[in-house]
Scaffold this active site. Structure first.
Site, PDB file in Angstrom:
ATOM      1  N   THR A 274       0.836  -1.212   0.000  1.00  0.00           N
ATOM      2  CA  THR A 274       0.000   0.000   0.000  1.00  0.00           C
ATOM      3  C   THR A 274       0.867   1.256   0.000  1.00  0.00           C
ATOM      4  O   THR A 274       0.742   2.130  -0.871  1.00  0.00           O
ATOM      5  CB  THR A 274      -0.908   0.005   1.259  1.00  0.00           C
ATOM      6  OG1 THR A 274      -1.689  -1.178   1.247  1.00  0.00           O
ATOM      7  CG2 THR A 274      -1.810   1.226   1.298  1.00  0.00           C
TER       8      THR A 274
ATOM      9  N   GLY B  65      -0.220   9.274   9.920  1.00  0.00           N
ATOM     10  CA  GLY B  65      -0.295   9.344   8.454  1.00  0.00           C
ATOM     11  C   GLY B  65       0.275  10.628   7.897  1.00  0.00           C
ATOM     12  O   GLY B  65       1.455  10.927   8.044  1.00  0.00           O
TER      13      GLY B  65
ATOM     14  N   ASP C 143      -1.325  -0.499  17.907  1.00  0.00           N
ATOM     15  CA  ASP C 143      -0.776   0.447  16.919  1.00  0.00           C
ATOM     16  C   ASP C 143      -0.802   1.863  17.506  1.00  0.00           C
ATOM     17  O   ASP C 143       0.175   2.620  17.388  1.00  0.00           O
ATOM     18  CB  ASP C 143      -1.601   0.368  15.622  1.00  0.00           C
ATOM     19  CG  ASP C 143      -1.124   1.364  14.590  1.00  0.00           C
ATOM     20  OD1 ASP C 143      -0.101   1.110  13.936  1.00  0.00           O
ATOM     21  OD2 ASP C 143      -1.774   2.427  14.456  1.00  0.00           O
TER      22      ASP C 143
ATOM     23  N   GLY D 130      -6.830  -0.350   2.573  1.00  0.00           N
ATOM     24  CA  GLY D 130      -5.390  -0.206   2.862  1.00  0.00           C
ATOM     25  C   GLY D 130      -5.123   0.556   4.148  1.00  0.00           C
ATOM     26  O   GLY D 130      -4.008   1.042   4.359  1.00  0.00           O
TER      27      GLY D 130
ATOM     28  N   LYS E 237       2.466   4.365  18.404  1.00  0.00           N
ATOM     29  CA  LYS E 237       2.570   5.770  17.980  1.00  0.00           C
ATOM     30  C   LYS E 237       2.703   6.694  19.190  1.00  0.00           C
ATOM     31  O   LYS E 237       3.467   7.669  19.171  1.00  0.00           O
ATOM     32  CB  LYS E 237       1.339   6.142  17.145  1.00  0.00           C
ATOM     33  CG  LYS E 237       1.313   5.409  15.801  1.00  0.00           C
ATOM     34  CD  LYS E 237      -0.050   5.492  15.150  1.00  0.00           C
ATOM     35  CE  LYS E 237      -0.053   4.865  13.769  1.00  0.00           C
ATOM     36  NZ  LYS E 237      -1.405   4.672  13.224  1.00  0.00           N
TER      37      LYS E 237
ATOM     38  N   GLU F 139       8.649  10.219   9.725  1.00  0.00           N
ATOM     39  CA  GLU F 139       7.432  11.056   9.789  1.00  0.00           C
ATOM     40  C   GLU F 139       6.154  10.249   9.576  1.00  0.00           C
ATOM     41  O   GLU F 139       5.115  10.524  10.187  1.00  0.00           O
ATOM     42  CB  GLU F 139       7.526  12.169   8.732  1.00  0.00           C
ATOM     43  CG  GLU F 139       6.389  13.165   8.748  1.00  0.00           C
ATOM     44  CD  GLU F 139       6.284  13.942  10.059  1.00  0.00           C
ATOM     45  OE1 GLU F 139       7.147  14.772  10.333  1.00  0.00           O
ATOM     46  OE2 GLU F 139       5.323  13.695  10.812  1.00  0.00           O
TER      47      GLU F 139
ATOM     48  N   GLY G 166      -3.725   5.032   5.056  1.00  0.00           N
ATOM     49  CA  GLY G 166      -4.031   4.898   3.624  1.00  0.00           C
ATOM     50  C   GLY G 166      -2.848   5.316   2.786  1.00  0.00           C
ATOM     51  O   GLY G 166      -1.894   5.939   3.255  1.00  0.00           O
TER      52      GLY G 166
HETATM   53  P1  NAP Z   1       1.676  -3.944   2.888  1.00  0.00           P
HETATM   54  O1  NAP Z   1       0.668  -3.414   1.947  1.00  0.00           O
HETATM   55  O2  NAP Z   1       1.426  -5.267   3.543  1.00  0.00           O
HETATM   56  O3  NAP Z   1       3.083  -3.983   2.114  1.00  0.00           O
HETATM   57  C1  NAP Z   1       4.203  -4.661   2.614  1.00  0.00           C
HETATM   58  C2  NAP Z   1       5.210  -4.847   1.486  1.00  0.00           C
HETATM   59  O4  NAP Z   1       6.342  -5.534   2.001  1.00  0.00           O
HETATM   60  C3  NAP Z   1       4.680  -5.691   0.315  1.00  0.00           C
HETATM   61  O5  NAP Z   1       5.178  -5.214  -0.909  1.00  0.00           O
HETATM   62  C4  NAP Z   1       5.256  -7.086   0.599  1.00  0.00           C
HETATM   63  O6  NAP Z   1       5.477  -7.834  -0.590  1.00  0.00           O
HETATM   64  C5  NAP Z   1       6.574  -6.728   1.233  1.00  0.00           C
HETATM   65  N1  NAP Z   1       6.990  -7.785   2.157  1.00  0.00           N
HETATM   66  C6  NAP Z   1       6.337  -8.214   3.247  1.00  0.00           C
HETATM   67  N2  NAP Z   1       7.008  -9.230   3.811  1.00  0.00           N
HETATM   68  C7  NAP Z   1       8.101  -9.454   3.061  1.00  0.00           C
HETATM   69  C8  NAP Z   1       9.171 -10.388   3.110  1.00  0.00           C
HETATM   70  N3  NAP Z   1       9.240 -11.315   4.070  1.00  0.00           N
HETATM   71  N4  NAP Z   1      10.131 -10.320   2.158  1.00  0.00           N
HETATM   72  C9  NAP Z   1      10.083  -9.378   1.180  1.00  0.00           C
HETATM   73  N5  NAP Z   1       9.079  -8.469   1.068  1.00  0.00           N
HETATM   74  C10 NAP Z   1       8.104  -8.514   2.001  1.00  0.00           C
HETATM   75  O7  NAP Z   1       1.929  -2.922   4.083  1.00  0.00           O
HETATM   76  P2  NAP Z   1       1.699  -1.342   4.073  1.00  0.00           P
HETATM   77  O8  NAP Z   1       0.309  -1.058   4.479  1.00  0.00           O
HETATM   78  O9  NAP Z   1       2.237  -0.742   2.844  1.00  0.00           O
HETATM   79  O10 NAP Z   1       2.586  -0.925   5.351  1.00  0.00           O
HETATM   80  C11 NAP Z   1       3.992  -0.860   5.277  1.00  0.00           C
HETATM   81  C12 NAP Z   1       4.525  -0.188   6.540  1.00  0.00           C
HETATM   82  O11 NAP Z   1       3.973   1.117   6.637  1.00  0.00           O
HETATM   83  C13 NAP Z   1       4.142  -0.891   7.849  1.00  0.00           C
HETATM   84  O12 NAP Z   1       5.193  -0.713   8.775  1.00  0.00           O
HETATM   85  C14 NAP Z   1       2.922  -0.102   8.320  1.00  0.00           C
HETATM   86  O13 NAP Z   1       2.738  -0.159   9.726  1.00  0.00           O
HETATM   87  C15 NAP Z   1       3.307   1.282   7.880  1.00  0.00           C
HETATM   88  N6  NAP Z   1       2.198   2.210   7.660  1.00  0.00           N
HETATM   89  C16 NAP Z   1       1.122   1.834   6.925  1.00  0.00           C
HETATM   90  C17 NAP Z   1       0.106   2.745   6.697  1.00  0.00           C
HETATM   91  C18 NAP Z   1      -1.118   2.397   5.912  1.00  0.00           C
HETATM   92  O14 NAP Z   1      -2.066   3.193   5.931  1.00  0.00           O
HETATM   93  N7  NAP Z   1      -1.165   1.267   5.224  1.00  0.00           N
HETATM   94  C19 NAP Z   1       0.202   4.039   7.227  1.00  0.00           C
HETATM   95  C20 NAP Z   1       1.332   4.402   7.972  1.00  0.00           C
HETATM   96  C21 NAP Z   1       2.326   3.470   8.186  1.00  0.00           C
HETATM   97  P3  NAP Z   1       4.230  -8.327  -1.516  1.00  0.00           P
HETATM   98  O15 NAP Z   1       3.605  -7.071  -2.029  1.00  0.00           O
HETATM   99  O16 NAP Z   1       4.864  -9.138  -2.592  1.00  0.00           O
HETATM  100  O17 NAP Z   1       3.337  -9.097  -0.594  1.00  0.00           O
HETATM  101  N1  HSE Z   2      -3.146   0.838  10.552  1.00  0.00           N
HETATM  102  C1  HSE Z   2      -2.752   2.183  10.786  1.00  0.00           C
HETATM  103  C2  HSE Z   2      -3.998   3.004  11.076  1.00  0.00           C
HETATM  104  C3  HSE Z   2      -2.037   2.735   9.580  1.00  0.00           C
HETATM  105  O1  HSE Z   2      -5.098   2.550  10.803  1.00  0.00           O
HETATM  106  O2  HSE Z   2      -3.861   4.116  11.601  1.00  0.00           O
HETATM  107  C4  HSE Z   2      -1.476   4.113   9.794  1.00  0.00           C
HETATM  108  O3  HSE Z   2      -0.435   4.097  10.706  1.00  0.00           O
END
Ligand code: NAP
Ligand code: HSE
Length: 432
Positions: A15, A136, A203, A189, A207, A131, A306
């Site tokens: 995402t 977010g 979570d 996402g 934070k 950041e 997101g």
């Molecule tokens: P996600 O959609 O699950 O993406 C994770 C990525 O890492 C995917 O591309 C996955 O590959 C890859 N990956 C996972 N395990 C792996 C492994 N063992 N070896 C190699 N690649 C691997 O997660 P996300 O939502 O983008 O979140 C990523 C980070 O940002 C997390 O720390 C989350 O807490 C943080 N975050 C997320 C959001 C949000 O709104 N989503 C907001 C703020 C912070 P594949 O695509 O091939 O599965």
């Molecule tokens: N899962 C987290 C949330 C993503 O819903 O706030 C952003 O850090």
């Protein structure tokens, strides 16, 4: 070192990673003209090479080995967007040990291994930016670190989890259960790969730990916090809130006694009066109130989860990284780490809401008020409603001012009563 082309490696193209790629491509001209460099999205790592991505990337740029990006000498900035604390830690440390700049959105990693990561960055001359780890798209890290540097912070509280706020908002508006809405939050996402981190409050706790560190220079581990999630909230609680001028929000509350230096961090669903700004922050939005002794109260609102808001925060860190690489260390000195004692539970005071499912029979109220009286918890109001359980009633109590130690002991007593069925539901009533 000054370089005209900055090579960026994206570890994790889910995402957030795809959002970062997309928005660097779409805003490339403006970013490059401001920075005076070429931003080269050089490499990306994923787990599954066959998965369809929303961005077009040459196959030659992909790898399944994020460590090969972290240690690639041609890469200047590594974005760790994998999540989790094991592989993410290895990748981050490998990049920092190679003297690179690392940009992370990983609050769990930072919370668990923050001191180790900062030390590695310091030792090897790299930088670690985060950041996107809190709230977010809201630039709250920069605000605390830079904009509000003149202040000491008595109180910081906020909605820090987009998924929970989205769920609570839609439960309130549409009368749905949290499980149904959680499934949508996943598709959008917003939720973590392990969604229990969201709905059980962890979570938000991660934070809050980061914010407490930035505000007070001390790491409060999540095990030392009071952490409660939203899984127990039902339509009965939302109806009470609506009828009494409140909204239910999952809040992180970070307090500091300026005289003693004691700090406390807690996460719990809270009845917030509708007159407060944060009670009206809905859906995936986050809101944070920061009170500084110099500035007074400041409030920040924006999308908290997101693809797009998170990408906005990651790209702002990449830009800071480029500036550091090309213009030298222009950053404020880091906060020195200190140790602070935790405020004892009896000094964490407030009013409480308790919902109990009880046997609908004579004498129940007397037993309950007997239990609260033993702990000197004074009842302010009692409401009886029909219960979903056969032969039961739903009792909603609010208390006068009490404290965490007394209310916990009260709950332990209430659980032991044979007339109390199921787990008591406890909400805090915001008095700030
Ligand atoms: P996600 O959609 O699950 O993406 C994770 C990525 O890492 C995917 O591309 C996955 O590959 C890859 N990956 C996972 N395990 C792996 C492994 N063992 N070896 C190699 N690649 C691997 O997660 P996300 O939502 O983008 O979140 C990523 C980070 O940002 C997390 O720390 C989350 O807490 C943080 N975050 C997320 C959001 C949000 O709104 N989503 C907001 C703020 C912070 P594949 O695509 O091939 O599965
Ligand atoms: N899962 C987290 C949330 C993503 O819903 O706030 C952003 O850090």
């Amino acid at each position: 070192m000054s370089t005209s082309t900055i090579n960026i490696g994206i570890c994790g193209l889910g995402t957030v990673g795809q959002g970062v790629w997309k928005h660097i491509e779409s805003n490339r001209a403006a970013l490059e003209s401001r920075l005076g460099v070429t931003l080269n999205l050089a490499r990306a790592s994923v787990r599954d090479l066959t998965k369809k991505r929303s961005v077009r990337i040459a196959a030659s740029k992909f790898t399944t080995d994020p460590l090969s990006i972290a240690t690639d000498p041609s890469i200047h900035i590594v974005c760790e967007l994998i999540g989790g604390v094991t592989l993410a830690r290895e990748v981050t440390l490998a990049a920092l040990k190679a003297g690179k700049t690392v940009v992370s959105a990983n609050k769990a990693l930072l919370c668990k291994h923050g001191p180790e990561l900062f030390a590695a960055a310091r030792k090897h001359g790299g930088h670690f930016f985060f950041e996107a780890s809190v709230a977010g798209g809201i630039p709250i890290i920069k605000a605390l670190r830079e904009g509000l540097v003149a202040n000491r912070f008595k109180l910081i509280y906020g909605i820090l989890n987009g998924t929970c706020n989205y769920i609570l908002t839609r439960m309130e508006r549409e009368g749905l259960s949290y499980q149904a809405i959680l499934a949508e939050a996943k598709v959008l996402g917003y939720a973590e790969a392990d969604e229990s981190l969201d709905v059980e409050g962890w979570d938000t706790a991660h934070k809050a730990s980061i914010l407490a560190f930035l505000a007070h220079g001390t790491w409060v581990p999540v095990e030392k916090m009071l952490v409660e999630g939203i899984t127990q909230i039902t339509q009965a609680d939302l109806a009470f809130a609506r009828e009494n001028g409140y909204a239910i929000k999952l809040l992180a509350v970070i307090t500091r006694e300026i005289d003693t230096g004691e700090v406390f961090v807690r996460v719990h669903p809270t009845l917030v009066p509708k007159t407060k700004v944060l009670a009206n922050v809905n859906e995936v939005y986050n809101g944070i109130s920061v009170t500084g002794d110099v500035v007074g109260e400041t409030v920040y609102i924006g999308r908290g989860a997101g693809q797009d808001p998170t990408a906005s925060a990651v790209i702002s860190d990449i830009v800071d990284g480029v500036i550091l690489l090309n213009r030298g260390n222009t950053h404020l000195p880091e906060l020195a780490e200190t140790r602070a004692s935790l405020t004892p539970l009896q000094s964490i005071t407030g009013r409480y809401y308790l919902r109990l499912e009880v046997k609908d029979e004579p004498g129940v109220l007397a037993k309950i008020s007997g239990a609260t009286a033993k702990l000197h918890v004074s009842i302010a109001s009692v409401l009886q409603r029909p219960s979903d359980m056969p032969g039961a009633a739903s009792l909603i109590l609010t208390t006068h001012k009490s404290n965490e130690k007394a209310i916990r002991a009260t709950i332990t007593r209430l659980r032991r009563l044979s007339s109390v069925l199921g787990e008591p539901v406890l909400l805090r009533i915001a008095d700030f």
